[in-house]
Design an enzyme around this catalytic site. Structure first.
Site, PDB file in Angstrom:
ATOM      1  N   SER A 233       0.461  -1.386   0.309  1.00  0.00           N
ATOM      2  CA  SER A 233       0.047  -0.196  -0.018  1.00  0.00           C
ATOM      3  C   SER A 233       0.889   1.293  -0.098  1.00  0.00           C
ATOM      4  CB  SER A 233      -0.636  -0.049   1.237  1.00  0.00           C
ATOM      5  OG  SER A 233      -2.197   0.670   1.048  1.00  0.00           O
ATOM      6  N   ARG A 234       1.160   1.638   1.734  1.00  0.00           N
ATOM      7  CA  ARG A 234       1.743   2.994   1.097  1.00  0.00           C
ATOM      8  C   ARG A 234       3.440   2.372   2.409  1.00  0.00           C
ATOM      9  NH1 ARG A 234       0.899   3.816  -3.520  1.00  0.00           N
ATOM     10  NH2 ARG A 234       0.047   5.673  -3.861  1.00  0.00           N
ATOM     11  N   GLU A 263      11.538   5.613   0.589  1.00  0.00           N
ATOM     12  CA  GLU A 263      11.081   4.667  -1.027  1.00  0.00           C
ATOM     13  C   GLU A 263      12.307   6.130  -2.221  1.00  0.00           C
ATOM     14  OE1 GLU A 263       7.729   3.017  -1.641  1.00  0.00           O
ATOM     15  OE2 GLU A 263       7.201   4.651  -3.181  1.00  0.00           O
ATOM     16  N   HIS A 295       8.068  -0.833  -5.465  1.00  0.00           N
ATOM     17  CA  HIS A 295       6.635   0.083  -5.737  1.00  0.00           C
ATOM     18  C   HIS A 295       6.232  -0.805  -7.328  1.00  0.00           C
ATOM     19  CE1 HIS A 295       4.085   3.397  -4.757  1.00  0.00           C
ATOM     20  NE2 HIS A 295       3.656   2.713  -5.658  1.00  0.00           N
ATOM     21  N   ALA A 297       4.064  -3.320  -7.796  1.00  0.00           N
ATOM     22  CA  ALA A 297       2.848  -3.478  -7.665  1.00  0.00           C
ATOM     23  C   ALA A 297       1.741  -3.501  -8.845  1.00  0.00           C
ATOM     24  CB  ALA A 297       2.004  -3.647  -6.489  1.00  0.00           C
TER      25      ALA A 297
HETATM   26  P1  NAD Z   1      -9.161   2.016  -2.098  1.00  0.00           P
HETATM   27  O1  NAD Z   1     -10.033   3.594  -2.117  1.00  0.00           O
HETATM   28  O2  NAD Z   1     -10.452   1.788  -3.332  1.00  0.00           O
HETATM   29  O3  NAD Z   1      -9.581   1.585  -0.926  1.00  0.00           O
HETATM   30  C1  NAD Z   1      -8.523   1.880   0.367  1.00  0.00           C
HETATM   31  C2  NAD Z   1      -9.782   1.492   1.552  1.00  0.00           C
HETATM   32  O4  NAD Z   1      -9.212   1.712   2.753  1.00  0.00           O
HETATM   33  C3  NAD Z   1     -11.433   1.935   1.734  1.00  0.00           C
HETATM   34  O5  NAD Z   1     -12.104   0.494   1.894  1.00  0.00           O
HETATM   35  C4  NAD Z   1     -11.678   2.343   3.348  1.00  0.00           C
HETATM   36  O6  NAD Z   1     -12.677   2.751   3.374  1.00  0.00           O
HETATM   37  C5  NAD Z   1     -10.100   1.778   4.187  1.00  0.00           C
HETATM   38  N1  NAD Z   1     -10.120   2.761   5.049  1.00  0.00           N
HETATM   39  C6  NAD Z   1      -9.527   3.842   5.222  1.00  0.00           C
HETATM   40  N2  NAD Z   1      -9.278   4.533   5.894  1.00  0.00           N
HETATM   41  C7  NAD Z   1      -8.455   2.908   6.616  1.00  0.00           C
HETATM   42  C8  NAD Z   1      -8.418   2.760   8.088  1.00  0.00           C
HETATM   43  N3  NAD Z   1      -7.907   3.501   8.701  1.00  0.00           N
HETATM   44  N4  NAD Z   1      -8.127   1.298   8.523  1.00  0.00           N
HETATM   45  C9  NAD Z   1      -8.739   0.126   7.725  1.00  0.00           C
HETATM   46  N5  NAD Z   1      -9.254   0.712   6.509  1.00  0.00           N
HETATM   47  C10 NAD Z   1      -9.130   1.877   5.684  1.00  0.00           C
HETATM   48  O7  NAD Z   1      -7.581   2.210  -2.889  1.00  0.00           O
HETATM   49  P2  NAD Z   1      -7.569   1.236  -3.533  1.00  0.00           P
HETATM   50  O8  NAD Z   1      -7.347   0.743  -4.904  1.00  0.00           O
HETATM   51  O9  NAD Z   1      -7.535  -0.266  -3.031  1.00  0.00           O
HETATM   52  O10 NAD Z   1      -5.671   1.301  -2.897  1.00  0.00           O
HETATM   53  C11 NAD Z   1      -5.173   1.025  -1.068  1.00  0.00           C
HETATM   54  C12 NAD Z   1      -4.008   1.906  -1.285  1.00  0.00           C
HETATM   55  O11 NAD Z   1      -2.626   1.186  -2.281  1.00  0.00           O
HETATM   56  C13 NAD Z   1      -3.843   2.759  -2.133  1.00  0.00           C
HETATM   57  O12 NAD Z   1      -4.113   3.891  -0.809  1.00  0.00           O
HETATM   58  C14 NAD Z   1      -2.496   2.995  -2.438  1.00  0.00           C
HETATM   59  O13 NAD Z   1      -1.464   3.921  -1.279  1.00  0.00           O
HETATM   60  C15 NAD Z   1      -1.802   1.629  -2.445  1.00  0.00           C
HETATM   61  N6  NAD Z   1      -1.329   1.150  -4.002  1.00  0.00           N
HETATM   62  C16 NAD Z   1      -0.140   0.385  -3.923  1.00  0.00           C
HETATM   63  C17 NAD Z   1       0.306   0.553  -5.312  1.00  0.00           C
HETATM   64  C18 NAD Z   1       1.221  -0.184  -5.855  1.00  0.00           C
HETATM   65  O14 NAD Z   1       1.665  -0.110  -6.646  1.00  0.00           O
HETATM   66  N7  NAD Z   1       2.224  -0.863  -5.187  1.00  0.00           N
HETATM   67  C19 NAD Z   1      -1.022   1.067  -6.077  1.00  0.00           C
HETATM   68  C20 NAD Z   1      -2.290   1.162  -6.368  1.00  0.00           C
HETATM   69  C21 NAD Z   1      -2.376   1.663  -4.872  1.00  0.00           C
END
Ligand code: NAD
Length: 332
Positions: A233-234, A263, A295, A297
């Site tokens: 995620s981050r 990163e 990064h 994914a």
């Molecule tokens: P999304 O917005 O669809 O889903 C995020 C979910 O997290 C939501 O359901 C939200 O309610 C929940 N959430 C918010 N605050 C929370 C908390 N305190 N505790 C638990 N859950 C909580 O986002 P997504 O598209 O599923 O992406 C998730 C994360 O993945 C992004 O924020 C981004 O940082 C990361 N990401 C990484 C890559 C990569 O290449 N590694 C690519 C895309 C996204």
């Protein structure tokens, strides 16, 4: 209409040039990050396009407005690197690509789990050196294991579905429960219970004030001894020194990270002939049970296609109408 890109890689150019044929923007690709030193490179662009490690703070927003930039287009889903309040105050529109390929990220998380568990990376090298021994390659069945998913948005949902297919028990924590996932067999629990009961914990929530260093000494102590932790995620979700301490004691038995808090100084570059000054990542990479990817994914053909088409469409709509039909893509 001119659009200036920051942090550009060769694959960004390929995909954006290909799909720009329908949009007709003048595209300018800069390899550098956007920061106080590089903002001067923007010359008569109405939109800029940035990625995960470009920091768009209040000072940058003010200068963007002075340069008559109207749109900040993030070619990613996460937006923790943009000061949205400052963008609003300066009359800038901010858009993102909310769900370009959730499966790409979810599948990478699973690749990390399988690699760490079944040690295919070690087997690959071993067999090539005619070492056919199995010692040290022992894994465990995923079937029947409990997987904890933190955040069941687009990526978390895709991840849950795959883990259910493996025959895992899937427990989740999110601010809002997803009824479709519950119908498939995912159960929602308080965060502490998810940490306590999971054999594998996978992070899929955004980075914000509530989730910064979600994984720390306190939450690691709640986890099972021998837990596997996956973060696609981050980086800021994890307090890295705490995780290193838990890897040393064996409390965490496997760590897979595609993101890292520092990163921006490392990822997306070839530093193979450099001396890495970051001792924390060097320590992480020295563990045999830690897998770090840079990064990547999101990095599938399907995702890059979606990122390019959605970003170009976002910018076109915002410049023409000041609004977006796809509401989740509009941040400001
Ligand atoms: P999304 O917005 O669809 O889903 C995020 C979910 O997290 C939501 O359901 C939200 O309610 C929940 N959430 C918010 N605050 C929370 C908390 N305190 N505790 C638990 N859950 C909580 O986002 P997504 O598209 O599923 O992406 C998730 C994360 O993945 C992004 O924020 C981004 O940082 C990361 N990401 C990484 C890559 C990569 O290449 N590694 C690519 C895309 C996204």
């Amino acid at each position: 209409m001119k659009m200036t890109f920051f942090s550009t890689q060769p694959y960004d150019k390929d995909f954006f040039k290909l799909y720009n044929e329908n949009s007709g923007f003048e595209l300018e690709f800069l390899e550098t990050r956007l920061n106080a030193q590089t903002i001067g490179l923007i010359d008569q662009a109405e939109a800029i396009c940035v990625f995960v490690n470009d920091q768009i703070d209040a000072a940058i927003c003010k200068q963007l407005a002075e340069k008559k930039v109207k749109v900040i287009a993030l070619r990613c889903a996460g937006f923790n690197n943009v000061d949205l309040g400052a963008a609003r105050e300066n009359g800038l529109k901010v858009c993102r690509v909310p769900a370009y390929s959730p499966e790409a990220v979810a599948e990478h998380a699973i690749a990390m789990i399988l690699t760490l568990n079944r040690k295919t990376h070690k087997a690959y090298n071993r067999v090539r050196e005619q070492n056919f021994s199995l010692n040290g390659l022992l894994g465990f069945n995923l079937h029947g294991r409990t997987v904890g998913v933190i955040g069941t948005g687009n990526i978390g949902q895709a991840f849950c579905r795959i883990m259910l297919g493996f025959g895992c028990k899937v427990m989740a924590f999110d601010l809002i429960a997803n009824r479709d996932l519950e119908a498939l067999g995912v159960s929602y629990h308080p965060l502490m219970e998810v940490f306590q009961q999971s054999d594998i914990v996978s992070l899929h929530c955004p980075l914000n004030e509530q989730t910064q260093h979600l994984i720390n000494n306190g939450t690691i102590a709640m986890m099972k001894k021998g837990v596997m932790l996956i973060n696609t995620s981050r980086g800021g979700l994890i307090d890295t020194p705490c995780v290193i301490a838990a890897l040393k004691t064996g409390h965490i038995s496997y760590l897979g990270i595609d993101v890292y808090e520092q990163e921006e100084k490392l990822f997306f570059r070839d530093l193979s002939t450099n001396i890495i000054e970051d001792d924390t990542i060097q320590r992480l990479m020295s563990f045999p049970n830690v897998l770090v990817t840079a990064h990547q994914a999101f990095f599938t053909h399907e995702a890059l296609e979606q990122i390019a088409t959605t970003t170009l469409n976002n910018v076109q709509q915002l410049l023409q109408t000041g609004n977006l039909t796809h509401k989740a893509a509009l941040l400001v």
